[in-house]
Design an enzyme around this catalytic site. Structure first.
Site, PDB file in Angstrom:
ATOM      1  N   HIS A  99       2.755  -3.491  -2.002  1.00 58.84           N
ATOM      2  CA  HIS A  99       3.106  -2.211  -1.794  1.00 58.84           C
ATOM      3  C   HIS A  99       1.952  -1.184  -1.092  1.00 58.84           C
ATOM      4  CE1 HIS A  99       0.063  -2.011  -5.026  1.00 58.84           C
ATOM      5  NE2 HIS A  99      -0.351  -0.837  -4.257  1.00 58.84           N
ATOM      6  N   TYR A 134      -8.514  -4.931  -1.684  1.00 54.11           N
ATOM      7  CA  TYR A 134      -8.594  -3.617  -1.168  1.00 54.11           C
ATOM      8  C   TYR A 134     -10.293  -3.784  -0.631  1.00 54.11           C
ATOM      9  CZ  TYR A 134      -4.607  -1.507  -2.874  1.00 54.11           C
ATOM     10  OH  TYR A 134      -3.370  -1.104  -3.081  1.00 54.11           O
ATOM     11  N   TYR A 189      -1.358  -8.030  -6.437  1.00 50.32           N
ATOM     12  CA  TYR A 189      -2.701  -8.185  -7.124  1.00 50.32           C
ATOM     13  C   TYR A 189      -2.694  -7.854  -8.738  1.00 50.32           C
ATOM     14  CZ  TYR A 189      -3.280  -3.010  -6.391  1.00 50.32           C
ATOM     15  OH  TYR A 189      -2.894  -1.591  -6.357  1.00 50.32           O
ATOM     16  N   ARG A 214       0.742  -6.051  -9.590  1.00 51.81           N
ATOM     17  CA  ARG A 214       1.485  -4.960  -8.755  1.00 51.81           C
ATOM     18  C   ARG A 214       2.100  -5.932  -7.674  1.00 51.81           C
ATOM     19  NH1 ARG A 214       0.637   0.006  -7.653  1.00 51.81           N
ATOM     20  NH2 ARG A 214       2.734  -0.070  -7.891  1.00 51.81           N
ATOM     21  N   HIS A 274       0.324   2.356  -0.106  1.00 50.70           N
ATOM     22  CA  HIS A 274       0.047   4.037  -0.371  1.00 50.70           C
ATOM     23  C   HIS A 274       0.335   4.895   0.832  1.00 50.70           C
ATOM     24  CE1 HIS A 274      -1.534   2.626  -4.371  1.00 50.70           C
ATOM     25  NE2 HIS A 274      -1.947   1.657  -3.755  1.00 50.70           N
TER      26      HIS A 274
END
Ligand SMILES: [Fe+3]
Lengths: 232, 183
Positions: free
Chosen positions: A155, A103, A142, A152, A157
């Site tokens: 995906h 991120y 990640y 995870r 959000h």
């Protein structure tokens, strides 16, 4: 226009305390949640937050020399209410990791590389049919830095407003066929298998557009039905 | 159709999404809202007392006359054109948040109040609560406050620490746990 909000089927919503997600036992209420009959306060809500929140558009993959690294994808989402009626004109916020699973956020100290051409945040408004489109790169998986760490799956959000306070939704969308989906503690916090399946996007064949990207479609259902005239 | 499942915002909600000025409800497009300007601030803590940074709060309230900017409010046509009624803030390193807004009027049948939403890493579902104001006679007749067990009601009443300044502390779990609503 009046909106009716029914209680949710808890099996279609995630548990609040998730084994193996270590923050959850400290941050979720111990006391029973208080039941209230929705009043005008909860059955109204911000319809036009755009004056408070700058729109950033839905094309976050970059172009030419500035294109983000990763698999280009187009995501076509339709936002509807519990009647299946489109929720147009509502603000949607989207955020995701880059193609390597990192991120653009000061809290992400993972070792995966930052991509200078990818910030990973879109903010847009649904059209009259409740649709919006995102041009992005497919996010990477990640690791979650817990003692017994898990990964995870890829995906995306989403944060959506809808028509009333109780239609506000924060959710995540997953990708079909990802082996990490089966072990993900957040996805699997939803008890009902069909409800989990609805969090997974569908891969479709691109039609009438350049074959430069994977195309996924996804539906998001916000709480609320229109009040029927027979209602007192 | 069945509503989509909620999920946490996780630890990486983009800082850019907490827009500068999103916690100031007192103006809209440069024009000032009507009413008394107030500040609402507080600290958000988890069970062990640790103050939480980067927690996202959103509020929703009617204007100074108690009118919501939404067509479901019967008085909506008379709503203050310069008041949206919605704002967003995030907690700082000390766990503190602050909103500038106008003191809400009382909607029909209710005491003056401000609805809150909390979103955070580790919160799989949005937490919803409601702020009331210290010293409001109408608090005693508010149906939502009355739904809260009597011993916990005071936790929803913001303390007036100076004229126009209210403190509303939020505790997610444990001692002095904020009452949250099941909706
Ligand atoms: Fe994530």
């Amino acid at each position: 226009m009046h909106t009716v909000i029914a209680p949710r089927d808890e099996r279609t919503q995630p548990a609040r305390i998730v084994p193996g997600y270590p923050q959850t036992p400290w941050r979720n209420p111990r006391e029973p949640l208080v039941r209230r009959v929705p009043t005008l306060s909860e059955l109204t809500g911000p319809l036009a937050v755009a004056p408070r929140l700058e729109l950033l558009g839905g094309d976050i993959a970059g172009h030419g020399a500035k294109r983000a690294i990763g698999q280009l994808m187009h995501l076509k989402v339709r936002v509807v209410d519990e009647d299946g009626a489109p929720v147009g004109g509502t603000v949607v916020e989207v955020w995701q990791a880059n193609g390597a699973g990192r991120y653009s956020h000061p809290n992400d100290d993972d070792h995966a590389p930052v991509d200078a051409n990818f910030y990973g945040a879109a903010r847009l408004v649904t059209d009259d049919t409740g649709a919006f489109e995102l041009r992005t790169v497919k996010p990477g998986a990640y690791p979650v830095p817990t003692r017994d760490g898990w990964w995870r799956p890829p995906h995306i959000h989403f944060s959506l407003f809808g028509r009333v306070w109780l239609s506000r939704l924060v959710t995540q969308m997953y990708f079909p066929g990802e082996p990490l989906n089966a072990q993900d503690r957040i996805l699997n916090a939803v008890p009902d298998a069909a409800a989990r399946e609805r969090l997974v996007a569908r891969l479709v064949s691109p039609t009438g557009e350049p074959h430069d990207a994977l195309v996924f479609v996804h539906d998001i259902v916000l709480r609320g039905r229109k009040a029927t005239p027979t209602q007192p | 159709m069945i509503p989509t499942g909620e999920a946490t915002i996780g630890p990486f909600f983009p800082p850019r999404f907490v827009d500068a000025g999103a916690n100031d409800l007192t103006q809209l497009a440069g024009r000032k809202a009507q009413g008394e300007v107030i500040q609402i601030s507080g600290c958000v803590r988890q069970e062990d007392g640790e103050a939480l940074e980067n927690l996202v709060l959103e509020i929703w309230q009617p204007d100074a006359k108690g009118i919501y900017r939404h067509p479901a409010d019967p008085r909506h046509a008379e709503a203050d054109a310069d008041f949206l009624g919605w704002g967003r803030a995030a907690t700082d390193q000390e766990g503190n948040y602050a909103f500038r807004t106008v003191r809400p009027g009382a909607p029909a049948g209710r005491a003056p109040h401000v609805d809150f939403m909390l979103m955070f890493s580790g919160l799989m579902r949005i937490l919803k609560t409601t702020l009331y104001f210290e010293g409001e006679a109408a608090n005693g007749a508010d149906p939502v406050l009355a739904a809260v067990p009597a011993a916990r009601r005071a936790l929803l009443v913001a303390r007036r620490e100076a004229p126009g300044k209210y403190r509303f502390e939020l505790k997610l779990r444990g001692e002095h746990e904020t009452p949250f609503f099941d909706d």
